[in-house]
Enzyme design. Structure first.
Site, mmCIF file in Angstrom:
data_model
loop_
_atom_site.group_PDB
_atom_site.id
_atom_site.type_symbol
_atom_site.label_atom_id
_atom_site.label_comp_id
_atom_site.label_asym_id
_atom_site.label_seq_id
_atom_site.Cartn_x
_atom_site.Cartn_y
_atom_site.Cartn_z
ATOM 1 N N GLU A 437 0.834 -1.212 0.000
ATOM 2 C CA GLU A 437 0.000 0.000 0.000
ATOM 3 C C GLU A 437 0.871 1.265 0.000
ATOM 4 O O GLU A 437 0.564 2.250 0.670
ATOM 5 C CB GLU A 437 -0.966 -0.046 1.182
ATOM 6 C CG GLU A 437 -2.244 0.718 0.961
ATOM 7 C CD GLU A 437 -2.586 0.859 -0.491
ATOM 8 O OE1 GLU A 437 -2.956 -0.154 -1.116
ATOM 9 O OE2 GLU A 437 -2.475 1.958 -1.050
HETATM 10 C C1 LIG Z 1 1.745 -9.564 0.167
HETATM 11 C C2 LIG Z 1 1.577 -8.428 -0.785
HETATM 12 C C3 LIG Z 1 0.304 -7.976 -1.088
HETATM 13 C C4 LIG Z 1 0.116 -6.935 -2.000
HETATM 14 N N1 LIG Z 1 -1.159 -6.556 -2.370
HETATM 15 C C5 LIG Z 1 -1.312 -5.705 -3.416
HETATM 16 C C6 LIG Z 1 -2.611 -5.471 -3.979
HETATM 17 O O1 LIG Z 1 -3.623 -5.994 -3.505
HETATM 18 N N2 LIG Z 1 -2.699 -4.672 -5.059
HETATM 19 C C7 LIG Z 1 -1.608 -4.075 -5.624
HETATM 20 O O2 LIG Z 1 -1.767 -3.379 -6.607
HETATM 21 N N3 LIG Z 1 -0.373 -4.265 -5.102
HETATM 22 C C8 LIG Z 1 -0.197 -5.076 -4.033
HETATM 23 N N4 LIG Z 1 1.057 -5.300 -3.518
HETATM 24 C C9 LIG Z 1 2.195 -4.609 -4.102
HETATM 25 C C10 LIG Z 1 2.813 -3.577 -3.167
HETATM 26 O O3 LIG Z 1 1.969 -2.470 -3.024
HETATM 27 C C11 LIG Z 1 4.194 -3.225 -3.729
HETATM 28 O O4 LIG Z 1 5.024 -4.337 -3.490
HETATM 29 C C12 LIG Z 1 4.761 -1.975 -3.112
HETATM 30 O O5 LIG Z 1 4.015 -0.846 -3.487
HETATM 31 C C13 LIG Z 1 6.228 -1.751 -3.498
HETATM 32 O O6 LIG Z 1 6.441 -1.924 -4.874
HETATM 33 P P1 LIG Z 1 7.625 -2.897 -5.354
HETATM 34 O O7 LIG Z 1 7.444 -4.191 -4.672
HETATM 35 O O8 LIG Z 1 7.669 -2.900 -6.833
HETATM 36 O O9 LIG Z 1 8.938 -2.247 -4.785
HETATM 37 P P2 LIG Z 1 9.816 -1.113 -5.513
HETATM 38 O O10 LIG Z 1 8.929 -0.053 -6.039
HETATM 39 O O11 LIG Z 1 10.746 -1.790 -6.456
HETATM 40 O O12 LIG Z 1 10.623 -0.520 -4.293
HETATM 41 C C14 LIG Z 1 11.820 -1.123 -3.786
HETATM 42 C C15 LIG Z 1 12.425 -0.189 -2.754
HETATM 43 O O13 LIG Z 1 12.753 1.084 -3.359
HETATM 44 C C16 LIG Z 1 12.110 2.140 -2.673
HETATM 45 N N5 LIG Z 1 11.678 3.159 -3.646
HETATM 46 C C17 LIG Z 1 11.050 2.941 -4.837
HETATM 47 N N6 LIG Z 1 10.777 4.123 -5.423
HETATM 48 C C18 LIG Z 1 11.226 5.093 -4.610
HETATM 49 C C19 LIG Z 1 11.226 6.513 -4.658
HETATM 50 N N7 LIG Z 1 10.665 7.184 -5.677
HETATM 51 N N8 LIG Z 1 11.786 7.197 -3.621
HETATM 52 C C20 LIG Z 1 12.306 6.537 -2.573
HETATM 53 N N9 LIG Z 1 12.342 5.189 -2.469
HETATM 54 C C21 LIG Z 1 11.800 4.483 -3.469
HETATM 55 C C22 LIG Z 1 10.930 1.514 -1.954
HETATM 56 O O14 LIG Z 1 10.542 2.261 -0.809
HETATM 57 C C23 LIG Z 1 11.457 0.127 -1.611
HETATM 58 O O15 LIG Z 1 12.168 0.174 -0.404
HETATM 59 C C24 LIG Z 1 1.251 -6.310 -2.576
HETATM 60 C C25 LIG Z 1 2.538 -6.748 -2.239
HETATM 61 C C26 LIG Z 1 2.707 -7.804 -1.381
HETATM 62 C C27 LIG Z 1 4.102 -8.297 -1.106
#
Ligand SMILES: Cc1cc2nc3c(=O)[nH]c(=O)nc-3n(C[C@H](O)[C@H](O)[C@H](O)COP(=O)(O)OP(=O)(O)OC[C@H]3O[C@@H](n4cnc5c(N)ncnc54)[C@H](O)[C@@H]3O)c2cc1C
Length: 503
Positions: A437
């Protein structure tokens, strides 16, 4: 050791004293929310949470979810518990009575929801996402969409999902590539979404996906995203279920925690394209999705509070039972709660739980005022304050959830690291909340980049003024204990004011 005792007295206290129930129950539509009614609702919710959901929590952790073909089976007992949950009306607590809701304030619904997450966080995610879908369609759906979906989502007969994330689009939602192509009065959706919570399961007869996608001629980035309703089963105009839509779960993730919650890879349009209808206008989708995201951000912060409460309860019960060593001023071995370091840990846990609960319920109460107050200026101020606090609730609540669960493992010593005590599950479950989220880093960007800069610190200024009034009240009340609190509050509020000015 008791598995879970819903803290209904603490909750009622925060609802009344910090959420100001007496004010909320004067808002049009909320007149029935009296302290007696609220207590009765919390007691009943507590019975359901402790009696039905909590015993399923370790079952979900052990069994996980299973993908069979394109069907997902929830852990033993989850689907039945969900049907009972719906029958009793728990899904409908905060929603509009015109669509079958019970019309209770969010202040109360937030406390009720805390019980679900504390009892069984994996289970709690199903109604949590449905509630976001209700919010979104209530605010932005067409008359047809409301008529087709709202009543069933409000009751919980159908559940909702939020489909943002893709392999190349996580924090950077604007990078998403799922396509939507106009096809008569609807759209055909093609693409893959990952990490979709409750994207498929066997607890409800239909699942309503809210999906972000991009039209072929859309501008690049966040400005070119549109929002669609894509039901698992198409819905006929009379409300009956029609044919299966072209959307399915093709993989389940194996995760560190919340094993009872199916985290799905969803394929849209593997054949002719999934049929979806547009919410709002084309290319307006991300702004509209924020209605669902804000709701979910508050709810995820609440998950942090809930899991902290649950873990803290386990820790204190264990500390009362486990005999080890002789505490200061004692002459025989006794329970570890006599050791100052253990007491410090337990009291820190309590403080974090109670402060997190207070902040979360307070924010929910501002949402009630923002929607129902008669005075426009009061509505606007409450809205701005809730907007400001939501990223704080999300990130602080979830960071505390992990910290408190971690402390609980420590109180258990070696037995904390052993799965059979159940405390390790809370730490594993809690760990997702600072990630999903919008990671907590993204919440920080939201707080500073959008919430503070947008109004040049006005909402924060209002909050700081309120804190200063509390400082003045503390000074007037006298007493050494309160004076220490006042000094700490004053130091913190000064630091906050200086930081805001610097930003
Ligand atoms: C169990 C689970 C349930 C989920 N449920 C849903 C759901 O129902 N619907 C849905 O759409 N998604 C869902 N998600 C996805 C979740 O919202 C994302 O995993 C989350 O938003 C982070 O995206 P990412 O995993 O691609 O990480 P990334 O975006 O690759 O981020 C990796 C790291 O980089 C940092 N980072 C990235 N961009 C920036 C920036 N601009 N500035 C500073 N730091 C940054 C992040 O804080 C993080 O520490 C779920 C994920 C999990 C694991």
């Amino acid at each position: 050791m008791p598995t879970f005792t819903p803290p209904v007295r603490d909750m009622a206290f925060v609802i009344e004293e910090i959420g100001a129930l007496d004010r909320i129950s004067t808002l049009p539509g909320y007149e029935e929310a009296t302290p007696d009614l609220v207590s009765a609702v919390l007691e009943e919710a507590g019975r359901f949470g402790a009696g039905v959901l909590a015993p399923l929590n370790p079952v979900g952790d052990r069994e996980g979810c299973v993908l069979e073909g394109d069907k997902v089976r929830l852990p033993t007992g989850f689907a039945d518990a969900y049907r009972r949950f719906v029958e009793v009306g728990w899904n409908a607590v905060p929603f509009d009575p015109d669509f079958g809701g019970q019309g209770l304030p969010w202040l109360v619904a937030t406390a009720v929801q805390e019980i679900w997450h504390a009892a069984n966080m994996s289970f709690g995610l199903i109604p949590m996402l449905t509630q976001g879908a209700v919010e979104l369609l209530s605010a932005h759906g067409t008359a047809d969409q409301k008529a087709l979906y709202l009543e069933q989502l409000v009751s919980g007969a159908w559940t909702g999902t939020m489909n943002l994330t893709e392999p190349g689009a996580g924090s950077d939602v604007g990078a998403l590539r799922t396509r939507a192509v106009r096809d008569g009065d609807h759209y055909r959706i093609t693409g893959q979404k990952i990490f979709i919570t409750a994207g498929e399961h066997d607890a409800a007869e239909n699942i309503i996906h809210l999906v972000l996608a991009r039209l072929p001629d859309a501008p690049a980035g966040a400005k070119g995203i549109s929002l669609f309703v894509v039901p698992k089963f198409l819905v006929n105009p009379d409300g009956s279920l029609g044919k299966r839509n072209d959307v399915s779960c093709i993989k389940l993730e194996h995760k560190m925690g919340i094993h009872g919650s199916p985290t799905c890879v969803m394929a849209f349009g593997e054949d002719e394209g999934a049929i979806g209808t547009l919410v709002g206008r084309e290319n307006q989708g991300l702004a509209l999705m924020f209605t669902m995201m804000n709701n979910a951000r508050l709810a995820v912060g609440l998950q942090g509070v809930a899991i902290a409460e649950r873990a803290a309860q386990k820790a204190i019960a264990y500390a009362r039972e486990r005999v080890q060593g002789i505490g200061p001023g004692r002459d025989a071995p006794g329970p570890i709660i006599h050791h100052p370091d253990v007491r410090r840990t337990l009291m820190t846990q309590r403080a974090l739980v109670e402060a997190g609960r207070a902040l979360t319920y307070f924010t929910a109460s501002r949402l009630d005022i923002a929607r129902h107050a008669a005075d426009k200026a009061e509505r606007a101020a409450a809205h701005a304050l809730a907007d400001l606090l939501i990223p704080v609730v999300k990130s602080w609540g979830t960071a505390n959830g992990v910290q408190v669960a971690d402390m609980a493992v420590q109180v258990f010593g070696g037995m904390g690291f052993v799965e059979e005590t159940g405390v390790a599950q809370h730490l594993r479950d809690a760990r997702i909340a600072p990630i999903y989220e919008g990671t907590n880093g993204i919440q920080a960007l939201d707080l500073i980049g959008r919430k503070l800069i947008r109004d040049q610190g006005e909402a924060m200024g209002g909050l700081l003024a309120e804190i200063r009034r509390t400082e003045a009240d503390l000074a007037e009340s006298g007493g050494e204990g309160l004076e220490r609190l006042r000094l700490e509050l004053a130091a913190a509020s000064t630091l906050c004011a200086e930081t805001v000015a610097w930003v």
